[in-house]
Scaffold this motif. Structure first.
Motif, PDB file in Angstrom:
ATOM      1  N   ASP B  66      58.548  44.474  43.281  1.00 18.16           N
ATOM      2  CA  ASP B  66      59.751  43.738  42.662  1.00 18.16           C
ATOM      3  C   ASP B  66      59.788  42.240  43.393  1.00 18.16           C
ATOM      4  N   VAL B  67      58.782  41.738  43.445  1.00 18.06           N
ATOM      5  CA  VAL B  67      58.538  40.182  43.737  1.00 18.06           C
ATOM      6  C   VAL B  67      57.509  39.863  42.995  1.00 18.06           C
ATOM      7  N   SER B  68      57.409  38.557  42.937  1.00 17.40           N
ATOM      8  CA  SER B  68      56.356  37.975  42.200  1.00 17.40           C
ATOM      9  C   SER B  68      55.189  38.350  42.748  1.00 17.40           C
ATOM     10  N   TRP B  69      54.043  38.602  41.873  1.00 11.64           N
ATOM     11  CA  TRP B  69      52.899  39.172  42.336  1.00 11.64           C
ATOM     12  C   TRP B  69      51.533  38.730  41.546  1.00 11.64           C
ATOM     13  N   LEU B  70      50.638  38.358  42.271  1.00  8.96           N
ATOM     14  CA  LEU B  70      49.555  37.942  41.436  1.00  8.96           C
ATOM     15  C   LEU B  70      48.182  38.698  42.093  1.00  8.96           C
ATOM     16  N   HIS B  71      47.359  38.936  41.097  1.00 12.70           N
ATOM     17  CA  HIS B  71      46.055  39.512  41.582  1.00 12.70           C
ATOM     18  C   HIS B  71      44.995  38.980  40.565  1.00 12.70           C
ATOM     19  N   ILE B  72      44.079  38.217  41.322  1.00 11.31           N
ATOM     20  CA  ILE B  72      43.184  37.578  40.546  1.00 11.31           C
ATOM     21  C   ILE B  72      41.612  38.224  40.508  1.00 11.31           C
ATOM     22  N   GLY B  73      41.075  38.294  41.697  1.00 13.02           N
ATOM     23  CA  GLY B  73      39.880  39.054  41.963  1.00 13.02           C
ATOM     24  C   GLY B  73      39.825  39.625  43.260  1.00 13.02           C
ATOM     25  N   PHE B  74      38.566  39.976  43.696  1.00  8.17           N
ATOM     26  CA  PHE B  74      38.145  40.733  44.803  1.00  8.17           C
ATOM     27  C   PHE B  74      37.988  39.800  46.012  1.00  8.17           C
ATOM     28  N   GLU B  75      37.571  38.794  45.959  1.00  4.30           N
ATOM     29  CA  GLU B  75      37.238  37.804  46.905  1.00  4.30           C
ATOM     30  C   GLU B  75      38.177  36.798  47.003  1.00  4.30           C
ATOM     31  N   ASN B  76      39.285  36.476  46.253  1.00  3.16           N
ATOM     32  CA  ASN B  76      40.037  35.414  46.398  1.00  3.16           C
ATOM     33  C   ASN B  76      41.491  35.430  46.504  1.00  3.16           C
ATOM     34  N   ALA B  77      41.746  36.458  47.099  1.00  3.34           N
ATOM     35  CA  ALA B  77      43.394  36.486  47.238  1.00  3.34           C
ATOM     36  C   ALA B  77      43.983  35.163  48.070  1.00  3.34           C
ATOM     37  N   ALA B  78      43.377  35.084  49.130  1.00  3.18           N
ATOM     38  CA  ALA B  78      43.530  33.862  50.223  1.00  3.18           C
ATOM     39  C   ALA B  78      43.758  32.655  49.217  1.00  3.18           C
ATOM     40  N   ALA B  79      42.711  32.309  48.450  1.00  5.86           N
ATOM     41  CA  ALA B  79      42.644  30.985  47.639  1.00  5.86           C
ATOM     42  C   ALA B  79      43.623  31.044  46.517  1.00  5.86           C
ATOM     43  N   GLY B  80      43.894  32.150  46.369  1.00  6.81           N
ATOM     44  CA  GLY B  80      45.122  32.096  45.001  1.00  6.81           C
ATOM     45  C   GLY B  80      46.359  31.962  45.800  1.00  6.81           C
ATOM     46  N   ILE B  81      46.570  32.520  46.898  1.00 10.17           N
ATOM     47  CA  ILE B  81      48.101  32.262  47.443  1.00 10.17           C
ATOM     48  C   ILE B  81      47.876  30.774  48.221  1.00 10.17           C
ATOM     49  N   SER B  82      46.973  30.262  48.186  1.00 10.83           N
ATOM     50  CA  SER B  82      47.026  28.748  48.869  1.00 10.83           C
ATOM     51  C   SER B  82      47.436  28.129  47.595  1.00 10.83           C
ATOM     52  N   GLY B  83      46.859  28.465  46.545  1.00 13.87           N
ATOM     53  CA  GLY B  83      47.365  27.365  45.319  1.00 13.87           C
ATOM     54  C   GLY B  83      49.008  27.498  45.035  1.00 13.87           C
ATOM     55  N   ALA B  84      49.376  28.908  45.023  1.00 12.83           N
ATOM     56  CA  ALA B  84      50.570  29.013  44.789  1.00 12.83           C
ATOM     57  C   ALA B  84      51.523  28.301  45.661  1.00 12.83           C
ATOM     58  N   GLU B  85      51.120  28.405  46.938  1.00 11.62           N
ATOM     59  CA  GLU B  85      51.851  27.718  48.218  1.00 11.62           C
ATOM     60  C   GLU B  85      51.827  26.259  47.913  1.00 11.62           C
ATOM     61  N   ALA B  86      50.743  25.733  47.494  1.00 12.08           N
ATOM     62  CA  ALA B  86      50.661  24.380  47.089  1.00 12.08           C
ATOM     63  C   ALA B  86      51.258  23.839  46.087  1.00 12.08           C
ATOM     64  N   MET B  87      51.707  24.949  45.063  1.00 10.28           N
ATOM     65  CA  MET B  87      52.618  24.344  44.119  1.00 10.28           C
ATOM     66  C   MET B  87      53.999  24.277  44.583  1.00 10.28           C
ATOM     67  N   TYR B  88      54.278  25.399  45.423  1.00 14.11           N
ATOM     68  CA  TYR B  88      55.550  25.255  45.935  1.00 14.11           C
ATOM     69  C   TYR B  88      55.923  23.910  46.656  1.00 14.11           C
ATOM     70  N   LYS B  89      54.806  23.673  47.524  1.00 10.80           N
ATOM     71  CA  LYS B  89      55.049  22.497  48.072  1.00 10.80           C
ATOM     72  C   LYS B  89      55.251  21.151  47.313  1.00 10.80           C
ATOM     73  N   ALA B  90      54.371  21.156  46.276  1.00 12.02           N
ATOM     74  CA  ALA B  90      54.515  20.117  45.075  1.00 12.02           C
ATOM     75  C   ALA B  90      55.731  19.934  44.538  1.00 12.02           C
ATOM     76  N   LEU B  91      56.291  21.408  43.999  1.00 12.85           N
ATOM     77  CA  LEU B  91      57.629  21.034  43.324  1.00 12.85           C
ATOM     78  C   LEU B  91      59.042  20.860  44.226  1.00 12.85           C
ATOM     79  N   SER B  92      58.654  21.390  45.517  1.00 14.17           N
ATOM     80  CA  SER B  92      59.593  20.827  46.496  1.00 14.17           C
ATOM     81  C   SER B  92      59.667  19.360  46.609  1.00 14.17           C
ATOM     82  N   ARG B  93      58.644  18.737  46.828  1.00 14.91           N
ATOM     83  CA  ARG B  93      58.615  17.014  46.854  1.00 14.91           C
ATOM     84  C   ARG B  93      59.230  16.589  45.642  1.00 14.91           C
ATOM     85  N   LYS B  94      58.800  17.015  44.499  1.00  9.03           N
ATOM     86  CA  LYS B  94      59.171  16.639  43.264  1.00  9.03           C
ATOM     87  C   LYS B  94      60.546  17.167  42.685  1.00  9.03           C
TER      88      LYS B  94
END
Ligand SMILES: Cc1ncc(C[n+]2csc(CCOP(=O)(O)OP(=O)(O)O)c2C)c(N)n1
Ligand code: SF4
Ligand SMILES: [Mg+2]
Lengths: 405, 317
Positions: B66-94
């Protein structure tokens, strides 16, 4: 707000610089990237734009290309404009995630500088990486020179983000021959370029936390097929949008692009199919051959995916003999361009005598003289009314002749 | 942090991870996830690595999330969340955030396979880059989603399908990788171990809340007893988790700023490892006379490590 960059109406840019400026003008929200020759300068230029305030998005300098594409997926699903760049081994390392990105219908733009795949290791241009990503569910656009690398990258964002498409797009340019060769490029000013691309249009963003989204669910026998078929259909229908974007771009710049480019085909009896910088070499060869009375033309799919079957068949319908030139080693088959063009003709009840040439692997030179030779061989086939040359040959290969019949 | 005083209240909190998922009855993954996602009032964006949790919780057209959720693959949960977090930072700044009034936090879940092994590079990279996220490893000491193969988290002596016991084998030969310490060595502001269950649920909830509210990359290694592959009765999950702590096979501690170690639970009297091992089918062969030396080795190693933790805490360096 990012600073505007003052550009001259004509700049002298190599393909990497051209692609970097297109990324800058798109005001990408997140770029996640990893350096690899020959696309490294794109990543470096982007870092320097950031360091000087010309972009104000996030630049995630990841620890691998696998993570670069994974972070791009996370960022795009979060809901904003996303881009990256890579080549060769980096592209290969991304492959798993390329499929995941397209399966989630994320409009990521990737500027690819095409380079050979190891082994043996080679940093120079060929289309091994592009062909590796052929079935990954991305739109693949081809740029033959720095101007096109710039133009295609601007168009790529608008195509990818269109709500009728929502698919990732690569723009491809030949390693070194385009990426590191400076030519005159006519850029748009920052505002005009951004306006052409438009603001990012969110679709199911994860960061809209009042409307939680699930990305990357499990589907088994009941649903996987429906998802993939729908995704494929979106690709097959994307030409309508690609054409629209190319038309809008022509209106803005006067530069006209087509999903199928051709040269002197109208009265041609034979034709060459070739993609990338060799297309321009082939234009010169065609002119020379025509001086000798050979009626030859050229054709190139600017969108390698979706492959323009009907348009290619239409353009080649009166051609007697065709040589398809593939800049990748097919390893146990005819090259992809050979197969696609043969399929396109067959699907439309057409046929021609077809031969396949493998060229330019690992940056091997392909000169006007080499192309002239191909034209002459193709002409022999046309004159004989049957194939009298090798089915598959290698252009400018040293050592024993390794052609296949 | 949510103010929940007892288990009953906890059981009734609005759930961001809904039941009806397909985890085995008695699976600890669901307990841990539920505790973590309900430990904060902040909004969450979650990424999950391929594994039992992922395949059981978002089977189209259903989802437990019941929250936004992403599954990419087996080895990239951390990279995936890092991208989402970077987007959050970018959109805050903009100034382009979708919900200006909300505070979004980022959490990734991965199994031990997706964390210790195949996803380790991605986790190390995202951690080193300083993204603001919590990574929770659901450590069931093997690749359970694919039928219980070994991972670098599998402890010595455990039977798995790729380190099987046999006429000449006592099971897994290599020691469990010390991932928690490796994560601390990244200089993370907060790293902790935890277990699910009734005895230590507050410890886990407090650690999750602390990790989520700490800026920067944080990491929790949560032991996740697996009824199916560890071979114990589904109703014993919590007891097994507690025994792991009481025997010091899985000590509870936290490390701040990469160095300051605090033991968060001290067993009154450390139980012998046999109390934990004998309850699980995966270790049953160790109780044959010819394997008694393995039990001794395990005990020796557990004692050494516990002593190390005590001394490190005391030294306060
Ligand atoms: C690249 C890749 N390799 C292998 C797999 C197969 N695979 C899926 S889940 C899994 C094991 C998961 O183990 P773990 O991360 O410990 O999670 P668990 O299921 O135990 O919770 C494996 C091997 C995969 N999906 N992707
Ligand atoms: S196999 Fe183990 S980890 Fe997987 S769902 Fe079942 S109990 Fe949970
Ligand atoms: Mg596991």
């Amino acid at each position: 707000m990012a600073e505007k960059y003052q550009l001259k109406s004509k700049e002298v840019w190599d393909g990497n610089t051209a692609a970097s400026h297109a990324l800058r003008q798109a005001q990408v929200d997140v770029v996640a990237a990893y350096p690899i020759t020959p696309s490294t300068p794109i990543v470096q230029n982007y870092a320097s734009f950031l360091a000087n305030g010309y972009v104000d998005g996030e630049f995630v300098m990841v620890e691998s290309e696998h993570s670069a594409m994974s972070a791009c997926v996370g960022a795009a699903a979060a809901g904003g404009r996303v881009a990256t760049a890579t080549s060769s081994q980096g592209y290969a390392l991304m492959v798993e995630v390329l499929y995941q990105a397209s399966g989630m219908r994320l409009p990521i733009v990737m500027t690819v500088v095409n380079r050979a795949l190891a082994s043996p290791l080679n940093i120079h241009g060929d289309h091994g990486d592009l062909y590796l990503g052929r079935d990954a569910g991305w739109i693949h656009l081809i740029a033959n020179n720095p101007q096109e690398a710039y133009d295609m990258t601007l168009c790529a964002f608008r195509i990818a983000e269109d709500e009728r498409v929502r698919l990732p797009v690569t723009t491809n340019q030949d390693g070194f021959l385009v990426s590191h060769t400076a030519q005159v490029v006519e850029p748009l000013d920052d505002d005009t370029a951004y306006k052409f691309i438009g603001d990012y249009k969110p679709l199911n963003p994860m960061l809209d936390i009042k409307n939680p989204q699930t990305y990357g669910a499990q589907t088994e026998e009941e649903w996987h097929f429906e998802f993939k078929a729908t995704q494929h259909k979106a690709l097959m229908e994307s030409p309508a949008v690609i054409d629209e974007v190319f038309a809008a771009f022509e209106k803005l710049t006067g530069r006209k692009y087509n999903r199928v480019e051709s040269y002197k085909l109208d009265d041609a009896e034979i034709a060459l199919v070739v993609m990338g910088s060799a297309y321009e070499t082939s234009m010169v060869a065609v002119d020379k051959a025509r001086e000798e009375g050979i009626k030859v033309g050229l054709i190139m799919p600017r969108s390698f995916r979706p492959f323009p079957y009907n348009e290619i068949a239409e353009k080649l319908k009166n051609i007697k003999a065709i040589a398809a030139l593939d800049r990748s080693c097919p390893m146990g088959a005819m090259g992809a361009l050979y197969n696609e063009v043969a399929g396109a003709l067959a699907a439309n009840g057409e046929s021609a005598i077809m031969t396949n040439y493998i060229y330019g692997l690992g940056g091997r030179d392909t000169t006007i003289e080499h192309i002239l030779e191909v034209i002459k061989e193709t002409n022999e086939n046309a004159k004989a009314g049957k194939r009298v040359t090798d089915l598959q040959g290698f252009i400018n290969l040293r050592g024993p002749k390794l052609s296949f019949n | 942090m949510k103010n929940i005083s007892n288990l009953k209240e906890f059981a009734c909190t609005p759930d961001r991870f809904q039941g009806g998922h397909r985890l085995c009855p008695g699976c600890a993954h669901g307990m841990i996830v539920r505790e973590v996602v309900n430990a904060t009032e902040d909004d969450l964006v979650i990424s999950t690595a391929t594994g039992c949790l992922e395949v059981c919780s978002a089977i189209y057209p259903y989802t437990s999330w019941d929250v936004s959720w992403l599954h990419i693959g087996f080895e990239n949960a951390a990279a995936g969340i890092s991208g989402a977090e970077a987007m959050y930072k970018a959109l805050s700044r903009k100034n382009r955030l979708y919900n200006e009034d909300r505070n979004v936090k980022f959490v990734a879940f991965g199994g031990d396979g997706g964390t210790y092994d195949i996803g380790f590079q991605s986790l190390s990279g995202a951690t080193e880059r300083g993204h603001d996220f919590l990574y929770v490893c659901l450590d069931n000491e093997g690749y359970m989603n694919t039928g219980g193969q070994r991972s670098s988290s599998t402890p010595i002596g455990a039977h798995t399908t790729t380190s099987p016991r046999g006429r000449v084998s006592y099971g897994e030969k290599n020691r469990k990788k010390d991932l928690t310490m490796i994560m601390a060595a990244h200089g993370c502001p907060y790293v902790a171990t935890a277990v699910p269950g009734s005895k230590h649920w507050k410890d886990l909830a407090a650690k999750a809340a602390k990790a989520i509210s700490t800026a920067g990359p944080t990491f929790i290694n949560a032991l996740s007893p697996c009824t199916t592959e560890w071979k114990f009765k589904p109703e014993d999950t919590v007891e097994i988790a507690d025994l792991a702590v009481e025997t010091c096979m899985f000590p509870l501690y936290e490390i701040e700023d990469g160095h300051k170690l605090t033991i968060t639970y001290r067993p009154k009297q450390k139980l012998p490892v046999e109390e934990y091992l004998s309850r699980q089918g995966r270790f049953s062969h160790l109780f044959k006379p010819e394997n008694s030396w393995v039990l001794e080795e395990i005990q020796k190693e557990v004692d050494r490590y516990w002593e190390y933790l005590l001394r490190r805490e005391e030294a306060g360096v």
